[in-house]
Design an enzyme around this catalytic site. Structure first.
Site, PDB file in Angstrom:
ATOM      1  N   GLU A  35       6.553   2.289   6.568  1.00  0.00           N
ATOM      2  CA  GLU A  35       7.236   1.900   5.333  1.00  0.00           C
ATOM      3  C   GLU A  35       8.630   2.538   5.231  1.00  0.00           C
ATOM      4  O   GLU A  35       8.755   3.775   5.288  1.00  0.00           O
ATOM      5  CB  GLU A  35       6.358   2.317   4.142  1.00  0.00           C
ATOM      6  CG  GLU A  35       6.989   2.134   2.775  1.00  0.00           C
ATOM      7  CD  GLU A  35       7.318   0.675   2.424  1.00  0.00           C
ATOM      8  OE1 GLU A  35       6.600  -0.228   2.881  1.00  0.00           O
ATOM      9  OE2 GLU A  35       8.307   0.464   1.705  1.00  0.00           O
ATOM     10  N   THR A  77       8.412  -5.742   3.164  1.00  0.00           N
ATOM     11  CA  THR A  77       7.376  -5.397   4.144  1.00  0.00           C
ATOM     12  C   THR A  77       6.717  -6.644   4.725  1.00  0.00           C
ATOM     13  O   THR A  77       6.387  -6.690   5.919  1.00  0.00           O
ATOM     14  CB  THR A  77       6.314  -4.502   3.471  1.00  0.00           C
ATOM     15  OG1 THR A  77       6.939  -3.277   3.085  1.00  0.00           O
ATOM     16  CG2 THR A  77       5.166  -4.193   4.406  1.00  0.00           C
ATOM     17  N   HIS A 191       6.950   5.020   0.590  1.00  0.00           N
ATOM     18  CA  HIS A 191       7.465   3.926  -0.261  1.00  0.00           C
ATOM     19  C   HIS A 191       8.391   4.493  -1.336  1.00  0.00           C
ATOM     20  O   HIS A 191       8.152   5.576  -1.862  1.00  0.00           O
ATOM     21  CB  HIS A 191       6.298   3.165  -0.907  1.00  0.00           C
ATOM     22  CG  HIS A 191       6.714   1.836  -1.460  1.00  0.00           C
ATOM     23  ND1 HIS A 191       7.395   1.695  -2.646  1.00  0.00           N
ATOM     24  CD2 HIS A 191       6.596   0.584  -0.943  1.00  0.00           C
ATOM     25  CE1 HIS A 191       7.660   0.412  -2.846  1.00  0.00           C
ATOM     26  NE2 HIS A 191       7.189  -0.284  -1.822  1.00  0.00           N
ATOM     27  N   ASP A 250       9.851  -0.742   8.903  1.00  0.00           N
ATOM     28  CA  ASP A 250       9.818  -2.138   8.448  1.00  0.00           C
ATOM     29  C   ASP A 250      11.140  -2.615   7.838  1.00  0.00           C
ATOM     30  O   ASP A 250      11.576  -3.734   8.075  1.00  0.00           O
ATOM     31  CB  ASP A 250       8.632  -2.401   7.500  1.00  0.00           C
ATOM     32  CG  ASP A 250       8.659  -1.609   6.208  1.00  0.00           C
ATOM     33  OD1 ASP A 250       9.545  -0.751   6.032  1.00  0.00           O
ATOM     34  OD2 ASP A 250       7.769  -1.847   5.352  1.00  0.00           O
ATOM     35  N   HIS A 251      11.770  -1.764   7.035  1.00  0.00           N
ATOM     36  CA  HIS A 251      13.020  -2.172   6.378  1.00  0.00           C
ATOM     37  C   HIS A 251      13.739  -0.932   5.887  1.00  0.00           C
ATOM     38  O   HIS A 251      13.240   0.189   6.036  1.00  0.00           O
ATOM     39  CB  HIS A 251      12.748  -3.153   5.234  1.00  0.00           C
ATOM     40  CG  HIS A 251      11.721  -2.670   4.241  1.00  0.00           C
ATOM     41  ND1 HIS A 251      11.932  -1.606   3.402  1.00  0.00           N
ATOM     42  CD2 HIS A 251      10.454  -3.092   3.977  1.00  0.00           C
ATOM     43  CE1 HIS A 251      10.870  -1.405   2.655  1.00  0.00           C
ATOM     44  NE2 HIS A 251       9.939  -2.279   2.984  1.00  0.00           N
TER      45      HIS A 251
END
Ligand code: GP9
Length: 409
Positions: A35, A77, A191, A250-251
């Site tokens: 994440e 995600t 997150h 993921d990002h």
């Protein structure tokens, strides 16, 4: 679209005669999608301490791609999952997982299932988030382990801490007693807004204490420790030397206060570096017995992940509809960003987004650093980016993979 894919399949075929094709046939594949895990924390220290000591160590034992870019958009995600598992671009708006979960896609779980793999996906959160229940069913996973399958014995953030998440995931894989396996694990502890319990905050972040960047670095450090434990666990379980382990972010982390980055790096951040920092996430492939460890500078993206796995396992792309190309192949292909930007390792293009493909800033990349250059140097690449994105959108919006397959019969 048919012609586009015919050309792409020719490019993808090149890997079949290249080194490493099929060298890991039949090995387990374990993927960690981390994440908001960005590349700038790798190799970076704060207060004299490494933020990611375990991943830094893993670089020396893995094939490491420092120029790996996320290609996600609003689906965050879920976009990363689509790009890496199904080798297609996300849409400019919304999430494909939510909007087009019933479409036909050629995704890694179904491809590997066809090769005798047990395929599972693990994420300790509500199964309906990002419409995963439906999308994973469509992607043909044998099982989706979600929050209901985990004991919340380490509450962190939205649900379970990544350390316990990995431990319980390995137990789940052991209980299945199936091999070879293909397992995607999706972490959550890092997150936004990255607030870890005080007892998990182990770094001394100095003047960044109390800022979102300070919290982010603590979270990245915690995820790194979870990965370190995962590696030890895989060794203890006798899985380390028969498993290909992939790790990627993921990002981006949605932290765009550049003063915080300047504080961390101790130097100003240029415009192109802002764009690159946002888009770069790390990508590791650990191969059994630390084989082929080294740094590969090639510019690659999330969309290339499944073709790379197929390269290692010796599965030809054939007439499947994948847009990426193996990262381990010499076949040339730019990395296309959802905003129409791209890089091919020689140039890096940041579009103005006024609707005209070649309008934007073109940078020439060299060992001495990036310099702005004539936009003509990026014109052909910007056209390719526009074309690729429009093909991808047409495929998704019209469920074209199903139609192309019907035509083949
Ligand atoms: C939740 C997790 C977070 O299940 O995947 O998704 P994000 O908000 O980062 O897209």
């Amino acid at each position: 679209a048919k012609n586009w894919f015919t050309e792409r399949q020719k490019l993808q075929k090149q890997m079949e005669s290249e080194p490493l094709f099929g060298d890991y046939k039949g090995k387990n594949v374990l993927i960690v999608q981390a994440e908001a895990f960005q590349q700038f924390v790798i190799g970076q220290s704060i207060g004299g301490e490494e933020i990611t000591p375990n991943l830094n160590k893993l670089i020396g034992q893995s094939v490491y791609f420092p120029n790996f870019f996320h290609q996600t958009a609003q689906g965050r995600t879920s976009d990363a999952d689509l790009l890496t598992s199904c080798s297609i671009h996300p849409l400019p708006t919304g999430s494909v997982f939510i909007r087009f979960a019933g479409n036909e896609f050629d995704c890694a779980p179904s491809i590997l299932k066809g090769q005798g793999y047990d395929t599972t996906v693990h994420h300790a959160y509500d199964g309906s988030f990002w419409n995963r229940n439906n999308m994973y069913h469509n992607m043909d996973y044998d099982q989706f382990y979600n929050i209901k399958d985990y004991t919340i014995d380490e509450p962190i953030g939205w649900s379970l801490g990544d350390q316990s998440f990995f431990r319980q995931t390995i137990e789940q894989l052991k209980e299945r007693k199936k091999s070879p396996f293909y397992a995607l694990t999706i972490t959550l502890s890092s997150h936004h807004p990255f607030k870890l319990p005080y007892s998990n905050q182990e770094l001394k972040v100095g003047t960044l204490q109390g800022t979102i960047m300070g919290d982010y670095l603590q979270a990245a450090h915690y995820v790194d420790s979870a990965v370190g434990e995962l590696v030890e666990n895989l060794k203890d379980e006798g899985l380390w030397d028969n498993t290909v382990l992939l790790f990627y972010g993921d990002h981006d982390n949605s932290v765009y206060d550049w003063k915080l980055y300047e504080q961390l790096f101790g130097k100003p951040v240029s415009d192109i570096d802002k764009d690159r920092i946002v888009r770069k996430v790390p990508f590791f492939i650990h191969l059994p017995h630390d084989e082929h460890a080294g740094v590969v500078d090639k510019a690659v993206g999330q969309i290339d992940t499944t073709p790379t796995v197929m390269h290692l396992l010796g599965i030809p792309v054939d007439n499947r509809y994948l847009m990426g190309v193996s990262m381990l192949s010499e076949a040339p292909k730019p990395v296309v960003f959802r905003n129409g930007g791209f890089t091919d390792g020689q140039v890096y293009f940041v579009p103005n987004n006024d609707g005209i493909a070649a309008h934007g800033t073109c940078y020439a990349l060299s060992a001495d650093g990036p310099t702005t250059t004539d936009s003509a140097s990026c014109a052909a690449g910007a056209d390719t980016a526009k074309k690729d994105l429009s093909i991808s959108d047409r495929v998704i919006e019209n469920n074209l993979i199903a139609k192309l397959r019907e035509e083949e019969q």
